[in-house]
Design an enzyme around this catalytic site. Sequence first.
Site, mmCIF file in Angstrom:
data_model
loop_
_atom_site.group_PDB
_atom_site.id
_atom_site.type_symbol
_atom_site.label_atom_id
_atom_site.label_comp_id
_atom_site.label_asym_id
_atom_site.label_seq_id
_atom_site.Cartn_x
_atom_site.Cartn_y
_atom_site.Cartn_z
ATOM 1 N N SER A 64 0.837 -1.201 0.000
ATOM 2 C CA SER A 64 0.000 0.000 0.000
ATOM 3 C C SER A 64 0.873 1.253 0.000
ATOM 4 O O SER A 64 1.991 1.240 0.531
ATOM 5 C CB SER A 64 -0.864 -0.023 1.268
ATOM 6 O OG SER A 64 -1.402 1.245 1.526
ATOM 7 N N TYR A 78 -1.800 -1.299 10.796
ATOM 8 C CA TYR A 78 -2.061 -1.877 9.466
ATOM 9 C C TYR A 78 -0.907 -1.557 8.519
ATOM 10 O O TYR A 78 -0.345 -2.434 7.869
ATOM 11 C CB TYR A 78 -3.393 -1.342 8.904
ATOM 12 C CG TYR A 78 -3.506 -1.500 7.406
ATOM 13 C CD1 TYR A 78 -3.735 -2.755 6.841
ATOM 14 C CD2 TYR A 78 -3.349 -0.400 6.541
ATOM 15 C CE1 TYR A 78 -3.802 -2.906 5.460
ATOM 16 C CE2 TYR A 78 -3.417 -0.549 5.175
ATOM 17 C CZ TYR A 78 -3.645 -1.802 4.642
ATOM 18 O OH TYR A 78 -3.703 -1.956 3.271
ATOM 19 N N LYS A 124 2.261 -3.909 6.529
ATOM 20 C CA LYS A 124 2.641 -3.886 5.099
ATOM 21 C C LYS A 124 4.140 -3.611 4.966
ATOM 22 O O LYS A 124 4.832 -4.252 4.172
ATOM 23 C CB LYS A 124 1.847 -2.816 4.344
ATOM 24 C CG LYS A 124 0.355 -3.095 4.256
ATOM 25 C CD LYS A 124 0.068 -4.290 3.389
ATOM 26 C CE LYS A 124 -1.387 -4.691 3.383
ATOM 27 N NZ LYS A 124 -1.657 -5.975 2.775
#
Length: 334
Positions: free
Chosen positions: A124, A149, A153
């Site tokens: 992302s 989150y 990643k």
Amino acid sequence: MKILVTGGLGFIGSHTIVELLENDFEVVVVDNLYNSKIEVLDKIKEITGKEVKFYKEDVCDKSALEKIFKENKIDGVIHFAGYKAVGESCKKPLMYYHNNLMSTINLLEVMKDNNVKRFIFSSSATIYGERETPKYVEEMGRGKTTNPYGTTKAMIEQILEDLYSSDNEWAISILRYFNPIGAHSSGLIGESPNGIPNNLMPYILKVASGGLDVLNVFGNDYPTPDGTGVRDYIHVVDLAKGHISALNKITKSGPGIYTYNLGSGKGVSVLELVKTFEKVNNIKVNYRITDRRPGDIAENYADPSKALKELGWKTEKTVEDMCRDSWNFMKNNM
Ligand code: NAD
Ligand code: UD1
């Protein structure tokens, strides 16, 4: 070529499976249906006329993965499975670290045991963190992430880089998505978040369909042309096609670690998106300006030139297409 797609019944996975089938790949799917519905399988068949083999299993369950690899001769993996809600990840960090990291590590271990070394990972733009310049280019590297989150990643990107350094037979592509919205033009598959949405387009859809009264526009005092936040929205079908390009690239070029931004390169403000949505769908979206949302940045968009140069991929669809297709899916599924 047979591709295992983890999290394949979710928003981006389902669109990618359609593109894989339309490009004559065979597809095996594993999804635990945590954030998706089994009916998506029928929709994929309706769109493509083709079947996929489905396993309702958790990617954190290593023995389930071993069974899948035993029963199918897998040539490569596209790994979408994971949790993705930024706000929830701040409240339940362990749940996010557990699911996103364990699923990936298990998968890579089972792949290694089965000598399958082609891997595509859903990363992302969030891994860039907040930067001086709003245009994010791959060479800038990872910045300071702002939520668990995003940190999962960034950690997985690091794991993949370490894995490749230890064994350079792996062919890995890390795809850094910007803001995916839109839906398949059939209106059969799209994004249907549970509860009150956090992201802009799902929220617009709820307001337009009467499920919520008003869209809160989080701040109009940013240093952007109209004061509202600017992001790089990408149509999910363009994004799905980016995965086919990346798969072809790692198959053709062989071992390596190939990292690409997948975005349009164009920044669009909150109000521009709202106005475009209203215009193309001829529907009013009630909104009001509120305070900034903590943690938001003013502006970011992709420099997508590396993907164009090395993959021959670029976005084709417009913001109008994204607004039209998102609403078409919503209307079909109300
Ligand atoms: P999604 O939630 O719609 O799809 C994820 C799928 O994975 C769901 O079907 C869910 O049931 C499944 N899943 C989750 N954990 C699993 C597990 N342990 N085992 C098996 N299945 C599991 O999300 P999406 O929008 O399609 O995103 C796909 C990937 O892309 C995610 O990794 C996400 O973090 C990443 N990503 C998404 C966005 C976005 O804005 N949608 C942006 C950047 C990156
Ligand atoms: C966030 C995540 C990103 C993730 C993406 C899609 C960060 C920093 N960002 O991006 O990792 O990939 O979601 O899941 O981790 N807005 C409103 N009103 C709303 C909702 C949003 O005005 O009700 C504005 C926001 O302030 C922002 C823009 O719309 O300017 C886009 O927000 P959103 O859709 O939530 O995506 P991001 O925050 O860019």
